[in-house]
Design an enzyme around this catalytic site. Structure first.
Site, PDB file in Angstrom:
ATOM      1  CG  HIS A   1      -5.164 -35.842  16.049  1.00 31.01           C
ATOM      2  ND1 HIS A   1      -5.483 -37.061  16.697  1.00 31.01           N
ATOM      3  CD2 HIS A   1      -6.122 -35.893  15.039  1.00 31.01           C
ATOM      4  CE1 HIS A   1      -6.435 -37.753  16.140  1.00 31.01           C
ATOM      5  NE2 HIS A   1      -7.093 -36.657  15.106  1.00 31.01           N
TER       6      HIS A   1
ATOM      7  CD  GLU B   1      -2.144  -4.198  11.115  1.00 33.00           C
ATOM      8  OE1 GLU B   1      -2.676  -4.108  10.120  1.00 33.00           O
ATOM      9  OE2 GLU B   1      -0.925  -4.634  11.243  1.00 33.00           O
TER      10      GLU B   1
ATOM     11  N   GLY C   1      -4.686  -1.722   5.060  1.00 31.98           N
ATOM     12  CA  GLY C   1      -4.115  -2.684   4.273  1.00 31.98           C
ATOM     13  C   GLY C   1      -4.593  -4.201   4.611  1.00 31.98           C
ATOM     14  NE  ARG C   2      -6.516  -3.481  10.671  1.00 30.06           N
ATOM     15  CZ  ARG C   2      -5.912  -2.634  10.831  1.00 30.06           C
ATOM     16  NH1 ARG C   2      -4.848  -2.316  10.286  1.00 30.06           N
ATOM     17  NH2 ARG C   2      -6.450  -1.489  11.672  1.00 30.06           N
TER      18      ARG C   2
ATOM     19  CE  LYS D   1       5.734  -0.820  10.139  1.00 30.28           C
ATOM     20  NZ  LYS D   1       4.690  -0.218   9.213  1.00 30.28           N
TER      21      LYS D   1
ATOM     22  CE  LYS E   1      -3.429   2.518   2.591  1.00 28.78           C
ATOM     23  NZ  LYS E   1      -4.059   2.503   3.940  1.00 28.78           N
TER      24      LYS E   1
ATOM     25  CD  GLU F   1       9.044  -6.104   7.304  1.00 30.77           C
ATOM     26  OE1 GLU F   1       8.845  -5.007   6.885  1.00 30.77           O
ATOM     27  OE2 GLU F   1       8.914  -6.143   8.579  1.00 30.77           O
TER      28      GLU F   1
HETATM   29  O1  F6P Z   1       3.149  -2.524   9.414  1.00 29.97           O
HETATM   30  C1  F6P Z   1       1.720  -2.937   9.848  1.00 29.97           C
HETATM   31  C2  F6P Z   1       1.207  -2.460   8.142  1.00 29.97           C
HETATM   32  O2  F6P Z   1       1.181  -1.424   7.991  1.00 29.97           O
HETATM   33  C3  F6P Z   1      -0.073  -3.382   7.972  1.00 29.97           C
HETATM   34  O3  F6P Z   1      -1.273  -2.748   8.344  1.00 29.97           O
HETATM   35  C4  F6P Z   1      -0.004  -3.559   6.379  1.00 29.97           C
HETATM   36  O4  F6P Z   1      -1.064  -4.465   5.960  1.00 29.97           O
HETATM   37  C5  F6P Z   1       1.291  -4.293   6.479  1.00 29.97           C
HETATM   38  O5  F6P Z   1       2.172  -3.191   7.168  1.00 29.97           O
HETATM   39  C6  F6P Z   1       1.960  -3.758   4.753  1.00 29.97           C
HETATM   40  O6  F6P Z   1       2.049  -2.604   4.602  1.00 29.97           O
HETATM   41  P1  F6P Z   1       2.152  -2.044   2.917  1.00 29.97           P
HETATM   42  O7  F6P Z   1       1.124  -2.469   2.134  1.00 29.97           O
HETATM   43  O8  F6P Z   1       2.155  -0.495   2.862  1.00 29.97           O
HETATM   44  O9  F6P Z   1       3.629  -2.744   2.678  1.00 29.97           O
END
Ligand code: F6P
Length: 513
Positions: free
Chosen positions: A374, A343, A257-258, A483, A200, A206
């Site tokens: 199990h 979240e 995002g979620r 972060k 987003k 990452e």
């Molecule tokens: O750090 C949390 C978050 O912002 C989530 O809410 C989101 O889904 C995820 O990181 C990834 O964010 P982005 O889509 O901006 O890379």
């Protein structure tokens, strides 16, 4: 009014005290209509709520709580596009992504333009998906994204496995741990691979680290046509262009995002199941949106589930919920729901920043049935904590393996029954107290539409409990501190400078160097 100041909250507290003697077995024995009264059919989803620790008084008081906290007003504000994500000053309109195109009368005048943009982007993205589906040279699609830019598409591609186009493999790389990306890259050839960079913000460390490494690998393999082998899914089109990606499908800051699998973030799903399948996914979710918007609160499944969550969390002190999808294709649903719930509602202050004196998000966890049986079901049956369990089962299988599906469904129903009935062996190790609560969600079949409805149901139930608690379910400030500190520690790992750190952090830093 804040929920704990309402008359309904006080009444629920008294009711909960009286509830200690409640017993599911007795409740069924004394009410022949309990199963039907506490069952509900919503679009694509049948829900049996009757094995929960509730009675008609609980239901009535929870509905009063919804009235007194203005749940319907808050819901309608979301569907009007008001900036209910107040800490970020944003509207919350993932539901608009599922709204069919139609006469302007179907949405507020202010949203007509946004809906038009949604459909222009959707049409372009689905045309691109069809183009990739038809391109036999692309055999591998790699989605690089994390959190909401990973869990939704990954969960849906797995769930709809039977509909996935033959001849293409789908990979999801989320972790910054290079082991994950390296293992995927080792199986690929540059000329046959499409990388989707899903973020987003297009700033997540990452995702950016993995994207840069994927691009470097692509070039090292002799790949040249970045435009053909990389596409970006983001609200930050400028950052994607700066990265060197020209093929971009955008979305808007009013999609959390979620809550973004319905947007361009859903592109891997669209490539996997095709444009019409993706439209069916949206249509199923839209059907649930309409149910949430229009069904009376007493017969509104997301409302009933969200209120049940509040009852369990705040009055019966059940602090977690276990998710048991009895369908192996739904194996990533627990992880998806973890982000959605925890979240969204893992907040300790209300919308105005005031600390709340009551509990909010429960802990969510789970594994597909029958595997969980199990492993940790022992604790669910005989442990000292009561953990409400949510079964998700699908009536019709898509395989032809004789006997398996009946056995699977038998296990799901039997577990719900065993949790409730228990077994007498007073003082012995074979004693099960029983009276353990569960909800049973049943889909007729697992299709794009039913999956869409199931996920929208979960989104809205999270909305409901968050609204009752008076928190902002649509920000996630709690992820920011880690972060910032990771950036600092990363620099220190490279330099070895541990100055000013606490003794534990300094010692770990030295050990990993
Ligand atoms: O750090 C949390 C978050 O912002 C989530 O809410 C989101 O889904 C995820 O990181 C990834 O964010 P982005 O889509 O901006 O890379």
């Amino acid at each position: 009014m804040r929920c704990d100041h309402t008359p309904a909250w006080q009444a629920l507290q008294s009711h909960a005290a009286a509830f200690r003697s409640f017993d599911l077995r007795g409740a069924f024995a004394s009410d022949a209509h309990r199963a039907s009264a506490l069952s509900q059919l919503a679009p694509y989803v049948f829900a049996d709520l009757s094995k929960n620790h509730t009675d008609t008084v609980t239901e009535a008081l929870l509905l009063a709580l919804a009235e007194q906290t203005g749940l319907a007003v808050h819901r309608d504000a979301m569907f009007r596009g008001e900036p209910i994500n107040n800490t970020e000053g944003r509207a919350v309109m993932h539901w608009l992504l599922r709204q069919p195109p139609g006469p302007p009368s179907t949405v507020r005048a202010e949203l007509v333009e946004a809906l038009a943009q949604v459909h222009t982007t959707l049409d372009a993205m689905l045309a691109y998906a069809e183009q990739i589906r038809a391109d036999a040279r692309i055999t591998d699609v790699v989605n690089i994204g994390i959190g909401g830019s990973d869990l939704g598409p990954q969960m849906a591609v797995l769930a709809l496995h039977d509909l996935v186009i033959p001849g293409k493999r789908f990979h999801f790389v989320s972790n910054v741990d290079g082991h994950e990306l390296a293992a995927v890259l080792n199986t690929l050839r540059a000329e046959n691979t499409l990388f989707l960079i899903a973020s987003k913000t297009f700033t997540t460390i990452e995702t950016m680290t993995n994207a840069h490494s994927a691009l470097a690998w692509f070039r090292a393999q002799g790949g040249q046509d970045v435009a053909r082998h990389f596409a970006a899914l983001t609200t930050n089109v400028a950052a994607a262009a700066e990265f060197g990606i020209g093929t971009t499908f955008g979305f808007w800051d009013w999609v959390g995002g979620r809550y973004s699998m319905w947007s361009a973030i859903g592109l891997p799903v669209a490539i996997a199941i095709g444009a019409s399948g993706f439209r069916d996914l949206l249509a199923g979710a839209h059907a649930m949106d309409q149910h949430f918007q229009t069904a009376p609160l007493a017969h509104n499944l997301p409302v009933r589930l969200g209120l049940l969550d509040v009852w369990y969390r705040n009055f019966l002190n059940y602090t977690s919920r276990s998710i048991a999808p009895y369908h192996s294709a739904l194996r990533r649903v627990p992880a998806y729901l973890q982000q959605l719930e925890m979240e969204s509602n893992g907040k300790r202050v209300d919308r105005n920043g005031q600390a709340v004196p009551y509990g909010t998000s429960p802990v969510l966890w789970g594994e597909p049935g029958t595997n969980g049986q199990h492993a940790y079901f022992q604790m669910l049956h005989q442990g000292t904590d009561v953990v409400p369990l949510e079964f998700i089962a699908v009536k019709k299988p898509t395989h032809g393996l004789k006997d398996h599906h009946e056995l699977l469904l038998a296990n799901a129903i039997a577990q719900a029954q065993a949790l409730m009935l228990g077994q007498q062996d007073p003082g012995g190790h074979r004693h099960f107290t029983g009276n353990r609560p569960s909800t049973f969600l049943l889909l007729d079949e697992l299709t794009p539409a039913s999956l869409g409805a199931l996920i929208a149901l979960q989104e809205h139930r999270v909305f409901v409990s968050g609204a009752i608690w008076g928190i902002n379910s649509f920000d996630q400030w709690g992820v920011e501190l880690g972060k910032v500190l990771a950036r600092d520690i990363h620099t220190r790992i490279l330099s070895g400078n541990a100055d000013g750190l606490d003794a534990s952090t300094a010692s770990l830093l030295q050990r990993v160097r």
